[in-house]
Design a protein around this motif. Structure first.
Motif, PDB file in Angstrom:
ATOM      1  N   LEU A 168       0.860  -1.182   0.000  1.00  0.00           N
ATOM      2  CA  LEU A 168       0.000   0.000   0.000  1.00  0.00           C
ATOM      3  C   LEU A 168       0.902   1.240   0.000  1.00  0.00           C
ATOM      4  CD1 LEU A 168      -2.747   1.360   0.220  1.00  0.00           C
ATOM      5  CD2 LEU A 168      -2.688   0.998   2.673  1.00  0.00           C
ATOM      6  N   ILE A 169       0.960   1.888  -1.150  1.00  0.00           N
ATOM      7  CA  ILE A 169       1.840   3.058  -1.272  1.00  0.00           C
ATOM      8  C   ILE A 169       1.131   4.293  -0.733  1.00  0.00           C
ATOM      9  CG2 ILE A 169       2.991   4.589  -2.910  1.00  0.00           C
ATOM     10  CD1 ILE A 169       3.229   2.043  -4.686  1.00  0.00           C
ATOM     11  N   VAL A 182       2.474  -0.942   4.394  1.00  0.00           N
ATOM     12  CA  VAL A 182       2.418   0.484   4.052  1.00  0.00           C
ATOM     13  C   VAL A 182       3.825   0.958   3.681  1.00  0.00           C
ATOM     14  CG1 VAL A 182       1.921   2.797   4.926  1.00  0.00           C
ATOM     15  CG2 VAL A 182       0.476   0.876   5.596  1.00  0.00           C
ATOM     16  N   VAL A 183       3.963   1.491   2.492  1.00  0.00           N
ATOM     17  CA  VAL A 183       5.260   1.997   2.044  1.00  0.00           C
ATOM     18  C   VAL A 183       5.105   3.475   1.691  1.00  0.00           C
ATOM     19  CG1 VAL A 183       7.044   1.815   0.272  1.00  0.00           C
ATOM     20  CG2 VAL A 183       5.962  -0.249   1.141  1.00  0.00           C
ATOM     21  N   ASN A 184       5.870   4.313   2.360  1.00  0.00           N
ATOM     22  CA  ASN A 184       5.793   5.745   2.058  1.00  0.00           C
ATOM     23  C   ASN A 184       6.708   6.094   0.900  1.00  0.00           C
ATOM     24  OD1 ASN A 184       5.322   5.677   5.312  1.00  0.00           O
ATOM     25  ND2 ASN A 184       4.117   7.226   4.256  1.00  0.00           N
ATOM     26  N   LYS A 185       6.151   6.754  -0.090  1.00  0.00           N
ATOM     27  CA  LYS A 185       6.973   7.303  -1.177  1.00  0.00           C
ATOM     28  C   LYS A 185       6.597   8.762  -1.315  1.00  0.00           C
ATOM     29  CE  LYS A 185       8.066   3.350  -4.039  1.00  0.00           C
ATOM     30  NZ  LYS A 185       9.468   3.303  -3.605  1.00  0.00           N
ATOM     31  N   LYS A 186       7.255   9.562  -0.481  1.00  0.00           N
ATOM     32  CA  LYS A 186       6.895  10.964  -0.371  1.00  0.00           C
ATOM     33  C   LYS A 186       7.612  11.758  -1.451  1.00  0.00           C
ATOM     34  CE  LYS A 186       7.739  14.623   2.804  1.00  0.00           C
ATOM     35  NZ  LYS A 186       8.867  15.036   3.605  1.00  0.00           N
ATOM     36  N   GLY A 187       7.024  12.846  -1.875  1.00  0.00           N
ATOM     37  CA  GLY A 187       7.745  13.737  -2.765  1.00  0.00           C
ATOM     38  C   GLY A 187       6.859  14.409  -3.783  1.00  0.00           C
ATOM     39  N   GLY A 188       7.191  15.643  -4.088  1.00  0.00           N
ATOM     40  CA  GLY A 188       6.483  16.391  -5.116  1.00  0.00           C
ATOM     41  C   GLY A 188       5.000  16.532  -4.826  1.00  0.00           C
ATOM     42  N   GLY A 189       4.629  16.638  -3.555  1.00  0.00           N
ATOM     43  CA  GLY A 189       3.231  16.801  -3.191  1.00  0.00           C
ATOM     44  C   GLY A 189       2.381  15.604  -3.597  1.00  0.00           C
ATOM     45  N   GLY A 190       2.894  14.398  -3.343  1.00  0.00           N
ATOM     46  CA  GLY A 190       2.138  13.180  -3.640  1.00  0.00           C
ATOM     47  C   GLY A 190       2.347  12.669  -5.051  1.00  0.00           C
ATOM     48  N   VAL A 191       2.997  13.488  -5.884  1.00  0.00           N
ATOM     49  CA  VAL A 191       3.121  13.126  -7.292  1.00  0.00           C
ATOM     50  C   VAL A 191       4.124  11.988  -7.501  1.00  0.00           C
ATOM     51  CG1 VAL A 191       3.972  13.968  -9.511  1.00  0.00           C
ATOM     52  CG2 VAL A 191       2.358  15.338  -8.198  1.00  0.00           C
TER      53      VAL A 191
END
Lengths: 501, 339, 182
Positions: free
Chosen positions: B40-41, B72-81
């Motif tokens: 789940l990204i 749950v895997v966080n891939k943060k950046g560019g405002g969710g983009v």
């Protein structure tokens, strides 16, 4: 009022609350000591474990952890030139030279005591200033924040000893690095070369890890030995000396705490600016500003007192308006919501004991942190004496993992390494790294507030707003003051030597 | 151009994949997730609210799909983009899905952001965990007392803004649809900054969530003047909805933005996701939302739930796609106004 | 290479940086370039002054700077310059580095670069293990057996802290798919 003060304290005197505060403080110290991670991470990680306990215990756990990260971050700044978080940046300016000179214990002691005194004084100032918080917040606005940021820039001169030109160049580089990424004002991606990673900009903690810690390890590798000066064979002072230093400079502590409270109160000014502002204030009010940057104990005391006092200030936007002041406050608010208390001005009438409970947590958690801190400082202070062959691989490893951990982006490790190289070269050729970082911290605050001021108040806002103009004159005055002092002292020396037969 | 290429690629991938899956088709219905790990990204910060919602749901999605784990895997950046770009190119086998603020993605795409590589209308929507209706508020001492005052204002309505977020675009669309002059002042940092700005009178008003405004409205520092929702808020029955005051010809635009905002915290999968997986996940997410244990935990953690099923969410996308071409010029004009 | 030549190369590189920023900034909208343009112009002016200055002075005065010179000229007689003398000594040491230092500097950069490359390929903890162990062994600080023990303990502690306590999601390295396919 008195009833509420006592009530707030008794809320915290349950075994569960005390235990939770202890757990929070230990956890916070650990998170703080690791580079790149700050108080918000600590609180967010503890949050899932906090549900279902007493409110006071929940607050003690979260706020306690947050408070403890502050001193934790100072520790590595002082010992290894690795600021644990952005707000403890100013600690490396004098803390690290003190370590090199064999005064690590003293610096740690002074830092822990200053943070404690800052926390206590901050809480007191806050309690006193509750009635005026609202008017002051409504009185100051973006043009005034802009002036505060400009005032912060004036300490660039302090770090430019030997080469003011190079110092200014470094600050300009820092400002421009801060502009990498999506410009929040105009939604323009600047200097990103199409990279999504760069869209979020260069992370400040990662840049610091590179500029200072990685660069320092490279230097150590080149030089060999340990980070202590060659003639330092043993600790030259004790933790108690540091405690005494902090108490002796009580006036500095008081001023710094006041500054910290207000920086916390005003929305739109980050805590990382706080440490730098405190440092600037210490330099500018010192009779011997030239000692700063070379191991002046005041350079450790002032920022720590400010950062210690800052947390309490952060509660104010919530209490005055019901607006969460910052990310950390937003997490704390969850604790209120779960117990059915709406955070906001009505807390001052309906839940004053809770307000004071939080003030007490700040005081007690600071006390606990300081006690633990003073206890472990003598052991920590031995670490810098480690041989380079052990220190370099271990510190580099922790730095790179820490750089990765700040945002979970592998690209940040590359950024840390690049900044390591930049830091090494800057150090070697006398371009001040401190100035670069100061430029980076203040750039966004300056740009944002400049744009808002121009849009709201027109191109001549500086002259149409008396308070802004007054502050501007103050900035010019404090910038000129060191030069004037230098000039006058020079004349006096010249006069005295000239008068000699 | 780029999008069509990507779509073609994703389509091809799906085709190849479904071909591979055919032999296992029979087993798929009988718990295709048994013992599997679903990723789940969450394209947001690990310490943020979005992640807390995702972590609340993850074990229950596992429970109702029979999966071994929902990671749950966080891939943060560019405002969710950044994380959403990642999901766009994942295999549509149902093993990788995402959870984030859907309106943010749609608006990033409609505004022509260079970083966007996905087409948000092509994702498969699986269900919503929550949404918080937005409200337009003005400062308590402001001369503006109602949305009618805004419409008859003989100067621009000043909005202190944190930048190009959902509220920025929503307000731009509302101004165009209702018909008032809007001046967005960007550069503010955080809710406290913008909140104080309207209380002290530097700005007129802003959009925010109901929960956030309650203390300030009660203290008289802020005044709600418009609800951005399908119906009026029960606590403030006098505050009209955007649909009540919109110009007739712009109704589609306001409906689109309301639908977008309604999708707020939603689950979605890559385009052309395996139908069996889609059905299983939609069912599991609905069942998770209805689980009293999850609801109790959400309440305890201060996470307000307002679930909706996947089919409903997918229908919203149809309406949004229909109106989106009309929104583009408004969004572009709003962006140009701050350049 | 003389100190002056090194200083000049660095100043030119920085000049290129500022010019690059200026060129890029001019392509942005008026508001987006409001601050970057003046700052990059300021940088260019400061560096030009620095370049002129450092090439006009005698080598031993390289550390003194024009602005400093102007503001302190009248006020800082030679006998007051105790601090400056120390600095000059430091600078002197740096100005004429022993030949071996350059080699170590290259090695320092190479080690950091190598470590980062490994980090990207193998992920954090395997590369930390290899780096730390290799460092201990190559410097012969520890006997290899002891080096393994110390390294293992260190990796275990950092793993426990970052992954278990702080819940950091691991990066697995570019090589993982390859390893998995074996």
């Amino acid at each position: 009022m008195l009833e509420a003060i006592v009530g707030g304290l008794t809320m915290l005197l349950t075994p569960q609350a005390v235990l939770f505060m202890f757990i929070g403080v230990v956890y916070g110290l650990m998170v703080g000591i690791l580079p790149g991670l700050g108080g918000i991470v600590a609180m967010a990680l503890l949050l899932p474990f906090a549900y279902g306990y007493e409110t006071a215990a929940m607050l003690a756990l979260l706020l306690g952890a947050h408070i403890a990260t502050i001193w934790g971050s100072s520790v590595t700044g002082i010992l290894f030139k690795v600021p644990g978080a952005a707000k403890s940046l100013a600690l490396i300016f004098d803390g690290y030279p003190l370590t090199q000179q064999g005064h690590a214990s003293r610096a740690l002691g002074a830092s822990a005591t200053a943070a404690l005194l800052g926390g206590i004084l901050g809480a007191i100032f806050l309690a006193i200033s509750i009635p005026i918080v609202r008017p002051v917040m409504l009185f100051l606005g973006p043009p005034e924040y802009l002036m505060m940021a400009l005032w912060g820039l004036t300490i660039i001169a302090t770090f430019s000893e030997g080469s003011l030109l190079k110092g200014l160049v470094a600050a300009c580089i820092g400002v421009l690095i801060a502009f990498i990424g999506m410009d929040p004002v105009t939604a323009t991606p600047r200097f990103t070369f199409g990279s999504i990673f760069l869209l979020d900009g260069v992370s400040f903690p990662v840049a610091m890890i590179g500029l200072f810690a990685v660069a320092e390890m490279m230097k150590l590798y080149v030089k060999g030995g340990s980070i202590l000066d060659r003639d330092v064979t043993e600790e030259r002072s004790t933790v108690l000396d540091g405690v005494r230093d902090a108490i002796r400079h009580w006036w500095l502590v008081a001023r710094s705490s006041l500054l910290g409270v207000w920086i916390g109160v005003l929305p739109g000014i980050g805590a990382s600016v706080g440490g730098i502002a405190a440092y600037a204030q210490a330099v500018q009010t010192s009779k011997t500003p030239e000692r700063f940057g070379h191991g002046a104990i005041e350079g450790v005391i002032a920022p720590d007192a400010t950062v210690g006092a800052n947390e309490g200030g952060g509660l104010m936007p919530t209490l005055a308006f019901g607006i969460p002041g910052g990310e950390s406050m937003a997490i704390l608010l969850i604790a209120f919501v779960t117990m059915g208390v709406t955070p906001g001005p009505q807390m001052m009438t309906n839940h004053l004991d809770l307000v004071f409970a939080m003030m007490w947590i700040i005081v007690l958690a600071n006390g606990m942190t300081t006690l633990i801190g003073l206890g472990i400082s003598p052991y920590l202070a031995r670490l810098p004496a480690m041989n380079a062959n052990i220190m370099v691989p271990l510190v580099l490893s922790v730095c790179f993992i820490g750089a990765f951990a700040t945002r979970g982006d592998i690209e940040d490790v590359i950024v840390a390494a690049i900044f390591g190289g930049i830091g090494y070269i800057m150090e070697k050729y006398n371009y001040s790294r401190a100035n670069l970082v100061i430029g980076m911290v203040l750039a966004e605050m300056i740009e944002r507030n400049l744009h808002i001021s121009l849009t709201l108040h027109g191109d001549w806002f500086l002259f149409t707003r008396p308070i802004t103009l007054t502050m501007f004159i103050f900035v010019i005055f404090t910038t000129a003051l060191p030069f004037y002092r230098n000039w006058r002292r020079g004349r006096m020396v010249a006069a005295s030597t000239g008068g000699r037969p | 151009m780029k999008t069509t290429w990507k779509t073609a690629l994703a389509g091809a991938l799906a085709l190849v994949l479904s071909a591979v899956m055919v032999p296992f088709g029979g087993e798929a219905t009988a718990g295709m997730y048994d013992g599997k790990v679903i990723t789940l990204i969450v394209p947001n910060s690990p310490s943020g609210r979005m992640t807390r919602y995702a972590r609340l749901y993850a074990p229950y999605i596992a429970k109702y799909t029979g999966a071994k784990e929902v990671r749950v895997v966080n891939k943060k950046g560019g405002g969710g983009v950044k994380g959403t770009n990642f999901l766009w190119v994942q295999e549509p086998d149902g093993m990788t899905i995402a959870f984030t603020s859907v309106p943010t993605l749609i608006l990033a795409q409609l505004s022509g952001s260079e970083a966007v590589q996905f087409d948000a209308t092509k994702f498969v929507y699986l269900g919503r965990a929550a949404t918080e209706p937005r409200v337009m508020v003005v400062g308590g001492n402001n001369e503006i007392k109602s949305i009618q005052d805004v419409m008859s204002l003989n100067r621009p309505f000043i909005n202190p803004s944190q930048g190009t977020d959902e509220d920025f675009y929503t307000l731009a669309i509302l101004a165009d649809a209702i018909g008032f002059d809007l001046k967005i002042v960007t550069g503010y940092e955080g809710q406290a900054d913008t909140g104080v700005a309207i209380i002290k009178g530097d700005g007129d008003g802003l959009l925010t969530s109901w929960a956030y405004t309650i203390p300030m409205v009660e203290a008289g520092d802020m005044r709600p003047i418009l609800t951005i929702w399908e119906e009026r808020h029960t606590d403030y029955p006098d505050v009209p909805t955007a649909l009540e005051v919109v110009k007739a010809e712009k109704k589609d635009a306001v409906e689109a933005i309301i639908n977008m905002l309604a999708m707020h915290r939603g689950f979605f999968g890559p385009p052309n996701m395996d139908p069996t997986a889609t059905a299983e996940l939609r069912k599991a997410i609905s069942m998770a939302s209805a689980d009293p244990e999850l609801q109790a935990k959400g309440k305890e953690q201060g996470l307000i739930l307002l679930p909706s099923d996947g089919e409903t969410e997918q229908k919203r996308i149809v309406q949004i796609t229909k109106a989106s071409q009309g929104l583009k010029p408004v969004l572009k004009a709003a962006l140009d106004s701050i350049k | 290479m003389s100190r002056r030549a090194q200083e000049n190369i660095l100043a030119c590189l920085l000049m290129a940086f500022f010019v690059g920023v200026l060129v890029l900034s001019l392509g942005y909208s008026p508001r987006a370039r409001l601050v970057p343009v003046p700052i990059s112009v300021l940088g260019i002016l400061l560096l030009s002054a620095q370049l002129v200055w450092q090439n006009l002075r005698s080598p031993d005065e390289l550390h003194v700077d024009m602005l400093e010179f102007l503001t302190r000229r009248g006020g800082r007689p030679k006998d007051d310059a105790g601090n400056a003398d120390d600095e000059a000594a430091d600078q002197g040491a740096a100005a004429a580095p022993p030949p071996s230092q350059f080699g170590r500097e290259v090695l320092a950069f190479a080690k950091v670069a190598g470590f980062v490359a490994m980090f990207l390929l193998l992920g954090p903890f395997p590369s930390v293990f290899i780096f730390v162990f290799a460092y201990f062994s190559l410097t012969r600080h520890y006997h290899w057996a002891k080096a393994i023990i110390v390294t293992t303990i260190f990796v275990a502690i950092t793993y426990a802290l970052f992954v278990e306590v702080l819940d950091i999601q691991l990066y697995h390295g570019l090589l993982e798919p390859l390893v998995n396919s074996l």
